[in-house]
Design a protein around this motif. Structure first.
Motif, PDB file in Angstrom:
ATOM      1  N   ALA A  50       6.834   0.360  11.523  1.00 49.16           N
ATOM      2  CA  ALA A  50       7.258   0.731  10.177  1.00 49.16           C
ATOM      3  C   ALA A  50       6.250   0.270   9.139  1.00 49.16           C
ATOM      4  CB  ALA A  50       8.627   0.123   9.878  1.00 49.16           C
ATOM      5  N   ASN A  51       6.128   1.045   8.069  1.00 48.64           N
ATOM      6  CA  ASN A  51       5.253   0.657   6.961  1.00 48.64           C
ATOM      7  C   ASN A  51       5.816  -0.536   6.208  1.00 48.64           C
ATOM      8  OD1 ASN A  51       4.771   3.508   7.685  1.00 48.64           O
ATOM      9  ND2 ASN A  51       3.262   3.460   6.028  1.00 48.64           N
ATOM     10  N   LEU A  76       2.246   1.684  -3.441  1.00 45.69           N
ATOM     11  CA  LEU A  76       1.186   2.163  -4.326  1.00 45.69           C
ATOM     12  C   LEU A  76       1.029   3.678  -4.194  1.00 45.69           C
ATOM     13  CD1 LEU A  76      -1.647  -0.507  -3.952  1.00 45.69           C
ATOM     14  CD2 LEU A  76      -0.838   0.415  -6.135  1.00 45.69           C
ATOM     15  N   ILE A  77       0.956   4.149  -2.962  1.00 48.26           N
ATOM     16  CA  ILE A  77       0.794   5.581  -2.708  1.00 48.26           C
ATOM     17  C   ILE A  77       1.991   6.350  -3.251  1.00 48.26           C
ATOM     18  CG2 ILE A  77       0.664   7.300  -0.857  1.00 48.26           C
ATOM     19  CD1 ILE A  77      -0.814   4.979   0.759  1.00 48.26           C
ATOM     20  N   PHE A  78       3.187   5.845  -2.996  1.00 47.70           N
ATOM     21  CA  PHE A  78       4.412   6.474  -3.508  1.00 47.70           C
ATOM     22  C   PHE A  78       4.368   6.568  -5.025  1.00 47.70           C
ATOM     23  CE2 PHE A  78       8.658   5.388  -5.282  1.00 47.70           C
ATOM     24  CZ  PHE A  78       9.311   6.583  -5.021  1.00 47.70           C
ATOM     25  N   ASN A  79       4.044   5.483  -5.705  1.00 44.74           N
ATOM     26  CA  ASN A  79       4.023   5.498  -7.161  1.00 44.74           C
ATOM     27  C   ASN A  79       2.972   6.462  -7.700  1.00 44.74           C
ATOM     28  OD1 ASN A  79       4.601   4.456  -9.904  1.00 44.74           O
ATOM     29  ND2 ASN A  79       2.526   3.648  -9.730  1.00 44.74           N
ATOM     30  N   LEU A  80       1.771   6.426  -7.132  1.00 42.39           N
ATOM     31  CA  LEU A  80       0.705   7.306  -7.606  1.00 42.39           C
ATOM     32  C   LEU A  80       1.080   8.773  -7.459  1.00 42.39           C
ATOM     33  CD1 LEU A  80      -2.290   5.308  -6.138  1.00 42.39           C
ATOM     34  CD2 LEU A  80      -2.056   5.898  -8.555  1.00 42.39           C
ATOM     35  N   LEU A  81       1.634   9.138  -6.310  1.00 42.48           N
ATOM     36  CA  LEU A  81       1.934  10.546  -6.053  1.00 42.48           C
ATOM     37  C   LEU A  81       3.175  11.026  -6.806  1.00 42.48           C
ATOM     38  CD1 LEU A  81       1.116  10.805  -2.246  1.00 42.48           C
ATOM     39  CD2 LEU A  81      -0.268  11.581  -4.179  1.00 42.48           C
ATOM     40  N   GLY A 114       0.817  -1.202   0.000  1.00 36.46           N
ATOM     41  CA  GLY A 114       0.000   0.000   0.000  1.00 36.46           C
ATOM     42  C   GLY A 114       0.855   1.258   0.000  1.00 36.46           C
ATOM     43  N   THR A 115       1.915   1.257   0.785  1.00 32.62           N
ATOM     44  CA  THR A 115       2.827   2.396   0.825  1.00 32.62           C
ATOM     45  C   THR A 115       3.460   2.640  -0.535  1.00 32.62           C
ATOM     46  OG1 THR A 115       3.310   2.176   3.182  1.00 32.62           O
ATOM     47  CG2 THR A 115       5.016   3.188   1.815  1.00 32.62           C
TER      48      THR A 115
END
Length: 334
Positions: A326-327, A181-186, A178-179
């Motif tokens: 940690a994530n 995914l968020i990194f890639n999207l942003l 999930g982390t």
């Protein structure tokens, strides 16, 4: 190839790793390389084996988010040399079956083949050279352990055809995948994103990195989204994703439900949604994309999302998995 012994973590039963010391062969098959593993990420799939939710026989070696340095090459290997820093894509693609021919090599009919002696929770692995990707010079070598899971996140994003600037988007789950995914999207798009995880410290850590672009969803908020990424790994997460989905929305499931497969909610068809199940990292082109994105965009501040643990403590890492804030967790081969 001076290594004579290899430390390998093997899961011998649910909840129990042992560290074995194996002799290392003096010779490599002609199309193999030997890699000294430096870092290996902990994946939710690894944990499902640890918990006994998947049983493919014991003992079993785990770990597939690994990177390291080549210390030996077979006689037929010409594309890599001793000293190259590489990541390993653990997915076999034969290149000739009907799935490989149509650009779906991640569904290869021979995908169960694994041409190496053990997996990433080890000091060394012998592996066919076709699995490798030479990595750029990173500011820190541990970034190589994030390339494989990031490639899965990139594949999920590509499947979703998500446009943050135009579509309300939610990511459920702020663990490792999930982390990323968020990194890639942003990092790949403009716009903002909503995120949710029961572990509030994980969502808070991400919002600290992107304070103006991340919104944390409150469980009492009943808003719906055009695109929902489901990365919690539990059936409740799938049901939550279905409830948050707008009419004609897209639910992108990255989770694996090894212990509690969810049912389809009765009224979900009324929304006429599109549901996509993401498998691995696609045809493989996401792998070099992930390596490049780590180089360009993963900053020292992002490292605060990670925790590092020596191979000797692997049993403790898995046993105390939920108490580590940690994530993303990474095993080091010190």
């Amino acid at each position: 190839m001076s290594a004579r012994y290899n430390s390998v973590a093997r899961l011998v039963s649910p909840g129990r790793f042992i560290l074995a010391c194996d002799a290392v062969s003096e010779e490599l098959p002609p199309d193999f390389v030997r890699i000294r593993i430096e870092f290996c990420g902990v994946c939710g799939t690894d944990r499902s084996f640890y918990l006994g939710h998947r049983d493919e026989g014991y003992p079993i070696s785990l770990g597939h988010e690994h990177c390291g340095t080549i210390v030996g090459v077979g006689d037929h290997v010409t594309t890599y040399q001793v000293g190259d820093f590489v990541a390993i894509d653990p997915n076999f693609r034969c290149g000739s079956c009907r799935y490989c021919r149509i650009g779906a090599g991640h569904l290869c009919e021979s995908s169960t083949i694994n041409w190496y002696s053990n997996r990433g929770y080890a000091k060394f692995i012998d592996i066919k050279a076709s699995y490798l990707l030479k990595l750029p010079e990173y500011r820190s070598r541990h970034l190589g352990a994030l390339v494989e899971p990031l490639s899965v996140a990139i594949n999920a994003t590509d499947i979703s055809k998500c446009t943050l600037a135009e579509e309300p988007t939610l990511v459920l789950g702020a663990g490792g995948i999930g982390t990323l995914l968020i990194f890639n999207l942003l990092e790949a798009q403009d716009g903002e994103i909503w995120i949710y995880d029961k572990a509030r410290h994980k969502t808070a850590a991400l919002k600290d990195l992107y304070p103006s672009r991340i919104k944390i969803l409150d469980s009492a908020d009943d808003r719906v989204f055009s695109v929902v990424f489901e990365a919690t790994g539990i059936s409740d997460g799938f049901l939550h994703g279905c409830a948050r989905l707008a009419k004609l929305g897209r639910l992108v499931v990255v989770s694996r439900y090894h212990s509690d497969e969810p049912a389809i909610p009765d009224r979900l068809p009324w929304k006429q949604p599109n549901i996509y199940f993401v498998h691995l990292n696609g045809n493989g082109d996401s792998f070099p994309k992930a390596a490049a994105l780590m180089k360009s965009s993963w900053s020292p501040d992002h490292d605060h999302l990670l925790s590092f643990h020596p191979l000797s403590n692997i049993d403790k890492v898995f046993a105390e998995y939920g108490s580590d804030h940690a994530n993303k967790k990474i095993i080091t081969m010190e």
